[in-house]
Motif scaffolding. Sequence first.
Motif, short mmCIF file in Angstrom:
data_model
loop_
_atom_site.label_atom_id
_atom_site.label_comp_id
_atom_site.label_asym_id
_atom_site.label_seq_id
_atom_site.Cartn_x
_atom_site.Cartn_y
_atom_site.Cartn_z
N ALA A 96 1.00 -1.13 -0.02
CA ALA A 96 -0.05 -0.01 0.03
C ALA A 96 0.91 1.06 0.00
CB ALA A 96 -0.90 0.00 1.15
N MET A 97 1.84 1.29 0.92
CA MET A 97 2.74 2.54 0.94
C MET A 97 3.48 2.47 -0.59
SD MET A 97 2.15 3.85 3.97
CE MET A 97 0.65 3.22 3.77
N ASP A 102 -1.62 6.99 1.73
CA ASP A 102 -1.07 7.85 2.85
C ASP A 102 -1.40 7.31 4.27
OD1 ASP A 102 -0.39 10.47 1.33
OD2 ASP A 102 -2.23 9.77 0.26
N ALA A 103 -2.22 6.46 4.23
CA ALA A 103 -2.77 5.94 5.68
C ALA A 103 -3.18 4.50 5.18
CB ALA A 103 -3.94 6.64 6.22
N THR A 120 -5.57 14.31 9.08
CA THR A 120 -4.13 14.20 9.08
C THR A 120 -3.58 14.08 7.58
OG1 THR A 120 -4.19 13.12 11.21
CG2 THR A 120 -2.28 12.87 9.85
N VAL A 121 -4.05 13.01 6.98
CA VAL A 121 -3.62 12.81 5.65
C VAL A 121 -3.50 14.08 4.54
CG1 VAL A 121 -3.83 10.38 5.61
CG2 VAL A 121 -5.47 11.70 4.41
N LEU A 122 -4.58 14.79 4.90
CA LEU A 122 -4.81 15.93 3.94
C LEU A 122 -3.75 17.15 4.42
CD1 LEU A 122 -6.89 16.86 1.73
CD2 LEU A 122 -8.06 18.05 3.38
N GLU A 125 0.45 14.52 6.55
CA GLU A 125 1.05 13.22 7.24
C GLU A 125 0.59 12.09 6.86
OE1 GLU A 125 1.70 14.41 11.53
OE2 GLU A 125 0.89 16.33 10.98
N ARG A 126 1.28 10.90 7.22
CA ARG A 126 0.99 9.45 7.22
C ARG A 126 0.36 8.94 8.66
NH1 ARG A 126 5.17 5.97 3.38
NH2 ARG A 126 4.03 6.71 1.24
#
Length: 204
Positions: A96-97, A102-103, A120-122, A125-126
């Motif tokens: 997935a990464m 992103d999560a 958070t992803v917006l 950050e992951r």
Amino acid sequence: MSRTIRVLLAEDQSMVREALAALLGLEEDIEVVAQVARGDEVLAAAREHGVDVALLDIEMPGMTGIEAAARATAELPGLKVVILTTFGRPGYLRSAMEAGADAFLVKDAPAAELAAAVRTVLGGERVIDPTLAAAALAEGANPLTGREREVLRAAADGSTNAELAAALHLSQGTVRNYLSTAIQKLAVRNRAEAAKLAEEKGWL
């Protein structure tokens, strides 16, 4: 947050999808603007509805969530992707990464946690489920090459070497070599056990 976060939900089980949509809809700053049941519908829906974040299940018809993530992030660089899974397989996290997610969260995570991950992803950050992260680190990298995975995946239905060779446009000897190497790497007795173990670990 000053504006509403536009979210796409991709999940083939309608009850789960609708429940997630209802829970996220309770958040003041999040709006589920699109829902799809197939992985191969993600990109078109994300583009059509101008979504900020896509929540993708892994197991979907048409295309897996990981494949959909890779395609969508390549075509829509600003799109953030959250992978949701029932299966805490370490190999899935790494895949997935690599696909640009992103999560990575399990489906039974609390709704508040999911909403927080969207925000958070917006923000760039992951977010990774800590239990899955620890399992992935303990497991290590996928030992199989791309070709070995391809042959092993095709062999999972019990096809003969001749059938595999014809389907994959390889010689029977090459197929035999890939299967033999995969069996050795996974320290199992036969191709059936190799396919089962690789599937369980999320390496296929």
